[in-house]
Write a protein that holds these residues in place. Structure first.
Motif, PDB file in Angstrom:
ATOM      1  N   ASP A 174      61.556  79.041  87.050  1.00 26.74           N
ATOM      2  CA  ASP A 174      61.781  78.374  85.767  1.00 26.74           C
ATOM      3  C   ASP A 174      61.319  76.931  85.874  1.00 26.74           C
ATOM      4  OD1 ASP A 174      62.692  77.571  83.274  1.00 26.74           O
ATOM      5  OD2 ASP A 174      64.722  77.189  84.007  1.00 26.74           O
ATOM      6  N   VAL A 175      60.201  76.635  85.225  1.00 27.27           N
ATOM      7  CA  VAL A 175      59.746  75.247  85.149  1.00 27.27           C
ATOM      8  C   VAL A 175      60.545  74.604  84.024  1.00 27.27           C
ATOM      9  CG1 VAL A 175      57.785  73.716  84.749  1.00 27.27           C
ATOM     10  CG2 VAL A 175      57.473  75.846  86.028  1.00 27.27           C
ATOM     11  N   ALA A 176      61.569  73.875  84.409  1.00 26.11           N
ATOM     12  CA  ALA A 176      62.620  73.439  83.488  1.00 26.11           C
ATOM     13  C   ALA A 176      62.060  72.772  82.242  1.00 26.11           C
ATOM     14  CB  ALA A 176      63.562  72.489  84.200  1.00 26.11           C
ATOM     15  N   ALA A 177      62.500  73.276  81.091  1.00 27.18           N
ATOM     16  CA  ALA A 177      62.110  72.683  79.811  1.00 27.18           C
ATOM     17  C   ALA A 177      62.786  71.333  79.643  1.00 27.18           C
ATOM     18  CB  ALA A 177      62.497  73.619  78.673  1.00 27.18           C
ATOM     19  N   MET A 223      54.978  86.875  91.654  1.00 26.08           N
ATOM     20  CA  MET A 223      55.590  85.640  91.188  1.00 26.08           C
ATOM     21  C   MET A 223      55.351  85.497  89.697  1.00 26.08           C
ATOM     22  SD  MET A 223      54.588  82.904  94.150  1.00 26.08           S
ATOM     23  CE  MET A 223      54.721  83.306  95.889  1.00 26.08           C
ATOM     24  N   VAL A 224      56.412  85.194  88.982  1.00 28.12           N
ATOM     25  CA  VAL A 224      56.320  84.935  87.554  1.00 28.12           C
ATOM     26  C   VAL A 224      56.880  83.543  87.299  1.00 28.12           C
ATOM     27  CG1 VAL A 224      56.998  85.663  85.238  1.00 28.12           C
ATOM     28  CG2 VAL A 224      56.572  87.389  87.006  1.00 28.12           C
ATOM     29  N   VAL A 225      56.055  82.705  86.721  1.00 30.98           N
ATOM     30  CA  VAL A 225      56.458  81.342  86.383  1.00 30.98           C
ATOM     31  C   VAL A 225      56.658  81.279  84.877  1.00 30.98           C
ATOM     32  CG1 VAL A 225      55.882  78.888  86.569  1.00 30.98           C
ATOM     33  CG2 VAL A 225      55.038  80.507  88.292  1.00 30.98           C
ATOM     34  N   VAL A 226      57.695  80.589  84.455  1.00 29.63           N
ATOM     35  CA  VAL A 226      57.940  80.414  83.026  1.00 29.63           C
ATOM     36  C   VAL A 226      57.917  78.934  82.706  1.00 29.63           C
ATOM     37  CG1 VAL A 226      59.562  80.734  81.125  1.00 29.63           C
ATOM     38  CG2 VAL A 226      59.315  82.525  82.850  1.00 29.63           C
ATOM     39  N   GLY A 227      56.959  78.526  81.870  1.00 31.28           N
ATOM     40  CA  GLY A 227      56.906  77.143  81.407  1.00 31.28           C
ATOM     41  C   GLY A 227      55.820  76.329  82.083  1.00 31.28           C
ATOM     42  N   GLY A 228      55.441  75.245  81.418  1.00 27.79           N
ATOM     43  CA  GLY A 228      54.480  74.300  81.971  1.00 27.79           C
ATOM     44  C   GLY A 228      53.052  74.787  81.991  1.00 27.79           C
ATOM     45  N   GLY A 275      56.291  78.707  77.818  1.00 28.19           N
ATOM     46  CA  GLY A 275      57.729  78.521  77.656  1.00 28.19           C
ATOM     47  C   GLY A 275      58.291  79.009  76.342  1.00 28.19           C
ATOM     48  N   ALA A 276      57.453  79.226  75.330  1.00 28.74           N
ATOM     49  CA  ALA A 276      57.933  79.728  74.044  1.00 28.74           C
ATOM     50  C   ALA A 276      58.253  81.217  74.172  1.00 28.74           C
ATOM     51  CB  ALA A 276      56.877  79.507  72.961  1.00 28.74           C
ATOM     52  N   PRO A 277      59.411  81.663  73.656  1.00 27.73           N
ATOM     53  CA  PRO A 277      59.815  83.062  73.849  1.00 27.73           C
ATOM     54  C   PRO A 277      58.793  84.087  73.368  1.00 27.73           C
ATOM     55  CG  PRO A 277      61.671  81.782  73.033  1.00 27.73           C
ATOM     56  CD  PRO A 277      60.470  80.882  72.972  1.00 27.73           C
ATOM     57  N   ASP A 278      58.214  83.876  72.163  1.00 33.13           N
ATOM     58  CA  ASP A 278      57.293  84.892  71.651  1.00 33.13           C
ATOM     59  C   ASP A 278      56.018  84.961  72.486  1.00 33.13           C
ATOM     60  OD1 ASP A 278      56.509  82.323  70.621  1.00 33.13           O
ATOM     61  OD2 ASP A 278      55.239  83.339  69.153  1.00 33.13           O
ATOM     62  N   GLN A 279      55.535  83.809  72.955  1.00 32.94           N
ATOM     63  CA  GLN A 279      54.329  83.798  73.775  1.00 32.94           C
ATOM     64  C   GLN A 279      54.585  84.425  75.138  1.00 32.94           C
ATOM     65  OE1 GLN A 279      51.968  80.157  73.700  1.00 32.94           O
ATOM     66  NE2 GLN A 279      53.144  79.431  71.938  1.00 32.94           N
TER      67      GLN A 279
END
Length: 374
Positions: A174-177, A223-228, A275-279
């Motif tokens: 989680d790449v912190a929002a 690895m799954v990265v979310v954000g950034g 980081g956007a849920p739909d994307q």
């Protein structure tokens, strides 16, 4: 390994990015899990049954065990005297060797010196024959198939307490929002765990060095990265992948989700989701799910084909993810390429529109993949 990172604002095709992610990827080794933890996971090969299920002919109703030949012509108007005395059995009991059917209690008169039957029967009536559930030599679980309730039932019936599954270990970063919200990383964690994956979550600051450190600290199969992943001043995920020459592409011809980044750290694929849920949702189904299928050895996904209730238009050159709801005997489009939270919660299935397609006309049969499991 070649890198296909676009330059000058060009977008990498979804097919090209996915091909590089899957290149050289093989299924993970099976692990043994308790049967109660197996549902929803992908089965690995299991030992063939040494004995059939059931192991013997078994009554499935309470009643009288008989030979069908002794009942020929029996009816309520013309009862047939029974030369061989009937044997009472309960549902689940082993059938006497000489018997091949079971009649309900009221169809046999057992009072008096000679019992008589008031109905005939065919061989197998009221019983489950040896091997009728699963024959000897067949596996209880089918390799590469998602384990459902019926598979669990069959494994229990065969006496299995543990089964082999392929359950990849996923490192989720989680790449912190900036606002501290965890909506998207929780969405992706739910999707991964619902697919039977083992998920470990780490949080990283938004600078490239921190993200690279988080990537290096994970021992996993994917690895799954979310954000950034955007192109803004505070988006550094693609830069982090570039630091150790792991970046394959940044910017995919996919909508929603064009800011996805993909890479490989050695043999381990990396998918960085917006980081956007739909994307993130769209990119998960377009890129992460095929990687999971390869890692688990899943044999295939089968959607439901129904006619469209309304036309879908799509932009040529961009692969698009859409959401549909089933209405009567057709798919009603909810959103394509731009998915609101309301679309996500109302949808029954998702579909992909290839980059070379302009969409589908109303009434055209299209395949969509269910989002909800029974």
């Amino acid at each position: 390994m070649s890198r296909t990172q676009p330059s000058n604002g060009a977008l990498t095709s979804l097919e090209s990015a996915l091909a590089e992610l899957l290149d050289g990827l093989v299924a993970v080794a099976p692990v043994s899990v308790p049967l109660e933890q197996a549902r929803g996971r992908i089965a690995a090969a299991t030992a063939e049954l040494a004995v059939p299920q059931p192991e013997w002919n078994r009554a499935v109703i309470d009643g009288w065990a008989l030979r069908s030949l002794d009942l020929a012509g029996a009816s309520s108007y013309s009862p047939v005297p029974l030369i061989n005395a009937p044997v009472w059995v309960e549902a689940g009991d082993k059938l006497p060797d000489s018997c091949d059917c079971v009649l309900k209690a009221e169809l046999v008169e057992s009072e008096g010196p000679i019992a008589q039957a008031y109905m005939d029967a065919i061989p197998g009536e009221g019983i489950r024959r040896t091997g009728e559930d699963i024959s000897a030599g067949r596996p209880v679980l089918l390799d590469g198939r998602r384990i459902g309730f019926a598979d669990i039932l069959a494994a229990r019936a065969a006496g299995f307490e543990r089964v082999a599954v392929r359950s990849p270990n996923i490192g989720l970063i989680d790449v912190a929002a900036g606002d501290g919200r965890l909506l998207t990383v929780q969405l992706i964690a739910d999707l991964l765990e619902g697919a039977g994956m083992r998920v470990s979550v780490k949080t990283s600051a938004r600078d490239a060095k921190s993200i690279a450190g988080a990537l290096a600290s994970h021992e996993c199969d994917l690895m799954v990265v979310v954000g950034g992943t955007g192109f803004g001043r505070t988006d550094a995920t693609a830069q982090a992948l570039s630091m150790d020459n792991a970046l394959i592409a940044h910017g995919i011809a996919l909508r929603p989700g064009h800011t996805v980044a993909t890479g490989k750290r050695g043999p381990v694929p990396v998918v960085a989701l917006p980081g956007a849920p739909d994307q993130a949702f769209a990119a998960y189904h377009a890129l992460v799910q095929p990687v999971l299928d390869r890692l688990t050895g899943r044999t295939g996904r089968f959607g439901i084909t129904l006619p469209l209730a309304r036309k879908i238009s799509s932009t040529v050159g961009i692969a698009e993810i859409g959401l549909v709801r089933q209405e009567q005997a057709g798919w009603m489009p909810l959103g394509v390429g731009d998915l609101s939270l309301d679309h996500l919660r109302m949808a029954d299935a998702w579909l992909a529109i290839a980059a070379d397609s302009e969409g589908y006309a109303a009434g055209a049969p299209v395949e969509a993949f269910p989002l909800r499991m029974a």
